[in-house]
Design a protein around this motif. Structure first.
Motif, PDB file in Angstrom:
ATOM      1  N   PHE A   1      -6.915  17.177  -5.794  1.00 60.16           N
ATOM      2  CA  PHE A   1      -7.158  15.980  -4.993  1.00 60.16           C
ATOM      3  C   PHE A   1      -5.874  15.511  -4.312  1.00 60.16           C
ATOM      4  N   LEU A   2      -4.772  15.473  -5.071  1.00 60.33           N
ATOM      5  CA  LEU A   2      -3.508  14.999  -4.534  1.00 60.33           C
ATOM      6  C   LEU A   2      -2.974  15.901  -3.426  1.00 60.33           C
ATOM      7  N   ASN A   3      -3.389  17.144  -3.423  1.00 63.17           N
ATOM      8  CA  ASN A   3      -2.882  18.104  -2.437  1.00 63.17           C
ATOM      9  C   ASN A   3      -3.869  18.382  -1.309  1.00 63.17           C
ATOM     10  N   ASN A   4      -4.937  17.610  -1.233  1.00 61.63           N
ATOM     11  CA  ASN A   4      -5.930  17.763  -0.181  1.00 61.63           C
ATOM     12  C   ASN A   4      -5.595  16.820   0.973  1.00 61.63           C
TER      13      ASN A   4
ATOM     14  N   LYS B   1       0.840  -1.190   0.000  1.00 58.62           N
ATOM     15  CA  LYS B   1       0.000   0.000   0.000  1.00 58.62           C
ATOM     16  C   LYS B   1       0.882   1.248   0.000  1.00 58.62           C
ATOM     17  N   VAL B   2       0.561   2.189  -0.878  1.00 58.00           N
ATOM     18  CA  VAL B   2       1.327   3.427  -0.966  1.00 58.00           C
ATOM     19  C   VAL B   2       0.344   4.592  -0.923  1.00 58.00           C
ATOM     20  N   PRO B   3       0.568   5.574  -0.054  1.00 59.25           N
ATOM     21  CA  PRO B   3      -0.372   6.700   0.033  1.00 59.25           C
ATOM     22  C   PRO B   3      -0.209   7.672  -1.126  1.00 59.25           C
ATOM     23  N   PHE B   4      -1.313   8.304  -1.497  1.00 60.02           N
ATOM     24  CA  PHE B   4      -1.300   9.427  -2.433  1.00 60.02           C
ATOM     25  C   PHE B   4      -1.240  10.708  -1.616  1.00 60.02           C
ATOM     26  N   GLY B   5      -0.139  11.446  -1.702  1.00 56.83           N
ATOM     27  CA  GLY B   5      -0.056  12.735  -1.028  1.00 56.83           C
ATOM     28  C   GLY B   5       0.651  12.674   0.308  1.00 56.83           C
ATOM     29  N   SER B   6       0.759  13.841   0.952  1.00 55.31           N
ATOM     30  CA  SER B   6       1.568  13.992   2.165  1.00 55.31           C
ATOM     31  C   SER B   6       0.739  13.951   3.440  1.00 55.31           C
ATOM     32  N   TRP B   7      -0.450  13.356   3.395  1.00 58.28           N
ATOM     33  CA  TRP B   7      -1.340  13.348   4.544  1.00 58.28           C
ATOM     34  C   TRP B   7      -0.923  12.417   5.688  1.00 58.28           C
TER      35      TRP B   7
ATOM     36  N   VAL C   1       4.365  13.858  -6.376  1.00 60.03           N
ATOM     37  CA  VAL C   1       5.198  14.665  -7.275  1.00 60.03           C
ATOM     38  C   VAL C   1       5.408  13.942  -8.601  1.00 60.03           C
ATOM     39  N   ALA C   2       5.680  12.639  -8.533  1.00 62.13           N
ATOM     40  CA  ALA C   2       5.922  11.872  -9.754  1.00 62.13           C
ATOM     41  C   ALA C   2       4.652  11.772 -10.600  1.00 62.13           C
ATOM     42  N   PHE C   3       3.512  11.599  -9.941  1.00 61.70           N
ATOM     43  CA  PHE C   3       2.243  11.489 -10.665  1.00 61.70           C
ATOM     44  C   PHE C   3       1.928  12.804 -11.371  1.00 61.70           C
ATOM     45  N   GLU C   4       2.108  13.915 -10.661  1.00 60.43           N
ATOM     46  CA  GLU C   4       1.852  15.220 -11.270  1.00 60.43           C
ATOM     47  C   GLU C   4       2.827  15.497 -12.403  1.00 60.43           C
ATOM     48  N   SER C   5       4.069  15.062 -12.233  1.00 57.56           N
ATOM     49  CA  SER C   5       5.057  15.259 -13.294  1.00 57.56           C
ATOM     50  C   SER C   5       4.702  14.450 -14.528  1.00 57.56           C
ATOM     51  N   ALA C   6       4.177  13.241 -14.325  1.00 58.50           N
ATOM     52  CA  ALA C   6       3.786  12.412 -15.458  1.00 58.50           C
ATOM     53  C   ALA C   6       2.593  13.008 -16.185  1.00 58.50           C
ATOM     54  N   MET C   7       1.750  13.746 -15.452  1.00 56.57           N
ATOM     55  CA  MET C   7       0.617  14.388 -16.094  1.00 56.57           C
ATOM     56  C   MET C   7       1.026  15.627 -16.878  1.00 56.57           C
TER      57      MET C   7
END
Length: 336
Positions: free
Chosen positions: A314-317, A207-213, A228-234
């Motif tokens: 979403f990723l930053n919430n 399991k890997v979390p999405f974001g810094s929560w 960061v990697a997901f946003e960079s890929a987008m």
């Protein structure tokens, strides 16, 4: 200055993401994430004495192959990729070649470990690649595939039902088939391995979390890496699809007009209508994978940009606690 996205010219556009410096940095960040996920292990295949001959498929910038070469100096390590973007200073037991894993393999047939990471969803013939891996392993050798399955889920009810990441993924899954890609391949790799003849098939899911929560330091670090990697890929897709580099005609050969895509062998340039109400599938012939697939659903440029913006928000919430799964599959070629 707008980023111009450089792509591999060999067998283009087989792989949808760029190979420029920014993408290479994203791969380096992902390697750090994989290291965290795997707790420093490069593979989980149970080679009792360590590998002696290793093939790394879709090696990218080659960091996994280099670290295997460092950790196992007795092993000969070959990394193959469509792009020659690997560093020059590598261990003496590590080499790299430009090759297409979906084409005929000219490799040896006595590898004891064949590895592929973050490629099963992008290539169009994962079952065939697994069959080729079986053919090129020595008896008793192992194949290991590591991949994210990018679907978000929550364990505490904080994720909305209309999660933008899953909306994005749904579009990609449905329309990926039109491109010959199976984005649902990752959870079913055991089926492909079994049909190819592998035994002792094992699965481990992280399991890997999405974001810094997350409050846990390691989990938060992994979540930041993935975000960061997901946003960079987008980014290759999130560039403004309604105002794309009309002033760069001189970098490609030929004369182009609005609504036409030119592929130069080095750069992908997309020229589309300024009318943002026109669905992209009316004006696009070929462009980055994500935009191409989303466009095939009839989404307009404005709708696509809006979806990318929603994913980023979403990723930053921090109030949304969601995860995704990282799969590791291993299988063994039967011993003699």
């Amino acid at each position: 200055m707008a980023r111009l996205f450089r792509y591999h010219s060999f067998r283009s556009p087989r792989y949808p993401l760029p190979n420029d410096v920014i993408e290479q940095q994203r791969e380096e960040l992902m390697h750090e994430l994989f290291t965290e996920i795997m707790e420093g292990r490069l593979f989980i295949a149970p080679l009792e004495k360590g590998p002696t001959k290793v093939l790394d498929l879709c090696t990218g910038v080659g960091l996994w192959a280099i670290e295997v070469g460092d950790q196992f100096p007795q092993a000969q390590v070959l990394g193959v990729d469509l792009s020659p973007i690997q560093p020059k200073g590598v261990p003496p037991n590590v080499t790299f070649e430009v090759d297409d894993v979906e084409d005929v393999w000219a490799h040896d047939t006595d590898y004891d470990l064949i590895h592929m990471r973050e490629a099963s969803s992008y290539i169009g013939s994962t079952p065939k690649v697994i069959e080729k891996a079986f053919q090129h392993l020595k008896p008793g050798g192992w194949v290991e595939l590591q991949d994210f399955h990018y679907e978000a889920y929550s364990e505490d009810g904080t994720m909305p039902t209309n999660c933008p990441i899953n909306q994005f993924a749904d579009h990609m899954y449905v329309y990926g088939y039109a491109e010959g890609r199976n984005f649902h391949a990752v959870p079913n790799i055991d089926d492909f391995m079994g049909k190819a003849g592998f035994i002792n098939i094992q699965k481990k899911v992280y399991k890997v979390p999405f974001g810094s929560w997350p409050e846990d330091e390691k989990a938060r670090r992994m979540g930041i890496y993935l975000k960061v990697a997901f946003e960079s890929a987008m980014a290759p897709c999130a560039r403004s699809v309604t105002n794309l580099i009309f002033d760069h005609y001189q970098v490609v050969q030929g004369v182009v007009s609005t609504g036409e895509l030119i592929y130069s062998g080095v750069l992908h340039l997309c020229f589309i209508s300024n009318d943002s109400s026109i669905p992209l599938n009316k004006v696009i012939t070929n462009v980055d994978l994500c935009i191409r697939l989303l466009a095939s659903s009839g989404l307009t440029p404005v709708q696509i940009e809006s979806l990318f913006a929603e994913v980023s928000q979403f990723l930053n919430n921090h109030d949304i606690h969601c995860w995704t799964d990282y799969y590791v599959w291993v299988g063994q070629k039967p011993p003699v």
